[in-house]
Design an enzyme around this catalytic site. Structure first.
Site, short mmCIF file in Angstrom:
data_model
loop_
_atom_site.label_atom_id
_atom_site.label_comp_id
_atom_site.label_asym_id
_atom_site.label_seq_id
_atom_site.Cartn_x
_atom_site.Cartn_y
_atom_site.Cartn_z
N SER A 1 0.86 -1.20 0.00
CA SER A 1 0.00 0.00 0.00
C SER A 1 0.89 1.23 0.00
CB SER A 1 -0.88 0.02 1.25
OG SER A 1 -1.51 1.28 1.39
N TYR B 1 -2.24 -0.39 10.21
CA TYR B 1 -2.33 -1.01 8.88
C TYR B 1 -1.08 -0.69 8.08
CZ TYR B 1 -3.92 -1.22 3.95
OH TYR B 1 -4.04 -1.46 2.60
P1 NDP Z 1 -11.65 -5.61 -0.32
O1 NDP Z 1 -12.03 -5.48 1.12
O2 NDP Z 1 -12.50 -4.94 -1.34
O3 NDP Z 1 -11.54 -7.17 -0.68
C1 NDP Z 1 -10.76 -8.00 0.13
C2 NDP Z 1 -10.73 -9.39 -0.45
O4 NDP Z 1 -9.87 -10.19 0.38
C3 NDP Z 1 -12.08 -10.09 -0.46
O5 NDP Z 1 -12.11 -10.95 -1.57
C4 NDP Z 1 -12.07 -10.89 0.86
O6 NDP Z 1 -12.89 -12.05 0.83
C5 NDP Z 1 -10.61 -11.30 0.90
N1 NDP Z 1 -10.12 -11.58 2.25
C6 NDP Z 1 -10.09 -10.75 3.32
N2 NDP Z 1 -9.56 -11.38 4.38
C7 NDP Z 1 -9.27 -12.64 3.96
C8 NDP Z 1 -8.70 -13.78 4.59
N3 NDP Z 1 -8.34 -13.75 5.87
N4 NDP Z 1 -8.52 -14.90 3.85
C9 NDP Z 1 -8.88 -14.94 2.56
N5 NDP Z 1 -9.43 -13.90 1.89
C10 NDP Z 1 -9.62 -12.77 2.59
O7 NDP Z 1 -10.13 -5.10 -0.41
P2 NDP Z 1 -9.37 -4.39 -1.64
O8 NDP Z 1 -9.69 -5.08 -2.89
O9 NDP Z 1 -9.56 -2.94 -1.54
O10 NDP Z 1 -7.85 -4.66 -1.21
C11 NDP Z 1 -7.06 -5.70 -1.78
C12 NDP Z 1 -5.63 -5.51 -1.30
O11 NDP Z 1 -5.13 -4.25 -1.73
C13 NDP Z 1 -5.47 -5.53 0.23
O12 NDP Z 1 -4.28 -6.20 0.58
C14 NDP Z 1 -5.37 -4.05 0.59
O13 NDP Z 1 -4.70 -3.84 1.78
C15 NDP Z 1 -4.63 -3.51 -0.63
N6 NDP Z 1 -4.82 -2.08 -0.84
C16 NDP Z 1 -6.06 -1.57 -1.15
C17 NDP Z 1 -6.22 -0.21 -1.35
C18 NDP Z 1 -7.53 0.42 -1.71
O14 NDP Z 1 -7.61 1.68 -1.72
N7 NDP Z 1 -8.57 -0.34 -1.99
C19 NDP Z 1 -5.07 0.72 -1.23
C20 NDP Z 1 -3.84 0.08 -0.90
C21 NDP Z 1 -3.73 -1.27 -0.73
P3 NDP Z 1 -14.48 -11.98 1.20
O15 NDP Z 1 -15.11 -11.26 0.03
O16 NDP Z 1 -14.93 -13.39 1.26
O17 NDP Z 1 -14.60 -11.21 2.46
#
Ligand code: NDP
Length: 239
Positions: free
Chosen positions: A137, A151
């Site tokens: 991030s 975070y």
């Molecule tokens: P979302 O919350 O939109 O989606 C998260 C995804 O991860 C979902 O598919 C969720 O599954 C899955 N997930 C969460 N926890 C677990 C777990 N313990 N085991 C397996 N699957 C899990 O997040 P984003 O798409 O926004 O983020 C994706 C990545 O990008 C993350 O690592 C985040 O930190 C990073 N990021 C995002 C930013 C943003 O602005 N969006 C900015 C910087 C970094 P389910 O749907 O079943 O809950």
């Protein structure tokens, strides 16, 4: 033979966009999700529509048994060539002095432990030519003040893991890189207006789309990035 890529957290957001992009690029895809089964089915159907194989596995990346189940599902399709550690959570939102620390162990277990467990398993099964991409991030270097210091700390750990593993696995012919997104339109934000607010502060003047992160991930997995390892690629509108 098609590349076979494991993606964590493919049911929604950036992970779903990555699965769709990799399917369009000809990868077979096996992805994990935690709870959103209906959303996972949508991703599976969209990826399969590209003419490749796709499976979704309900598996918590913080749990070693879940990671084993994810890689076992992938092994049933063939040899894993790529891993995208996308699954991540923010933990509590707020200043460090005010947030509920009872959520910290879960935050560390998912954002750091999950990346380590999946990298470890991938490194055990990948042949030379394999590639790992971790989702970091922009907060890792900006620090996430007032909202996400805890975070940001987990994502700085992801950067360190990426750089360290690139050195460990380089001699095995396995590349390890990270993409560090800025504010992207997804449901991870507790405040749905946050991407617009943060995006307005970037040189490009807007928040990013999940597909714009997927493009960077796809490039890092591809042969076009064959001499790139240990890189943290910032995809953040210039912020
Ligand atoms: P979302 O919350 O939109 O989606 C998260 C995804 O991860 C979902 O598919 C969720 O599954 C899955 N997930 C969460 N926890 C677990 C777990 N313990 N085991 C397996 N699957 C899990 O997040 P984003 O798409 O926004 O983020 C994706 C990545 O990008 C993350 O690592 C985040 O930190 C990073 N990021 C995002 C930013 C943003 O602005 N969006 C900015 C910087 C970094 P389910 O749907 O079943 O809950």
């Amino acid at each position: 033979m098609s590349p076979l890529t494991v993606v964590t957290g493919g049911s929604r957001g950036i992970g779903a966009a990555i699965c769709r992009r990799l399917g369009a690029d000809g990868h077979d895809v096996v992805f994990s999700y935690r709870a959103a089964a209906a959303r996972a089915r949508e991703t599976v159907e969209a990826v399969r529509a590209c003419g490749v194989r796709c499976e979704a596995v309900p598996a918590d990346v913080a749990d070693e048994d879940g990671v084993d189940a994810l890689f076992a599902a992938a092994a049933s399709l063939g040899a894993v060539t790529g891993l995208v550690n996308n699954a991540g959570i923010t933990g509590p939102v707020g200043r460090l002095v005010e947030v509920d620390v009872s959520e910290f162990p879960r935050l560390f277990a998912v954002n750091i432990g999950g990346v380590l467990l999946c990298c470890r398993r991938a490194a055990q099964v990948m042949a030379p030519g394999g590639a790992i991409v971790n989702l970091s991030s922009g907060a890792a270097t900006l620090g996430g003040p007032f909202e996400y210091v805890h975070y940001a700390g987990t994502k700085a750990a992801v950067d360190a893991i990426t750089i360290g593993l690139s050195k460990e696995l380089g001699p095995d012919g396995i590349r390890v890189n990270a993409v560090a997104p800025g504010a992207i339109w997804t449901e991870i934000h507790a405040d749905p207006d946050r991407p617009a607010r943060v995006g307005a502060q970037t040189p490009l003047g807007r928040a990013g789309e999940a597909s714009e992160i997927a493009g960077a991930v796809a490039w890092l997995l591809s042969e076009d990035a064959s001499y790139t390892t240990g890189a943290i690629l910032r995809v953040a509108g210039g912020r």
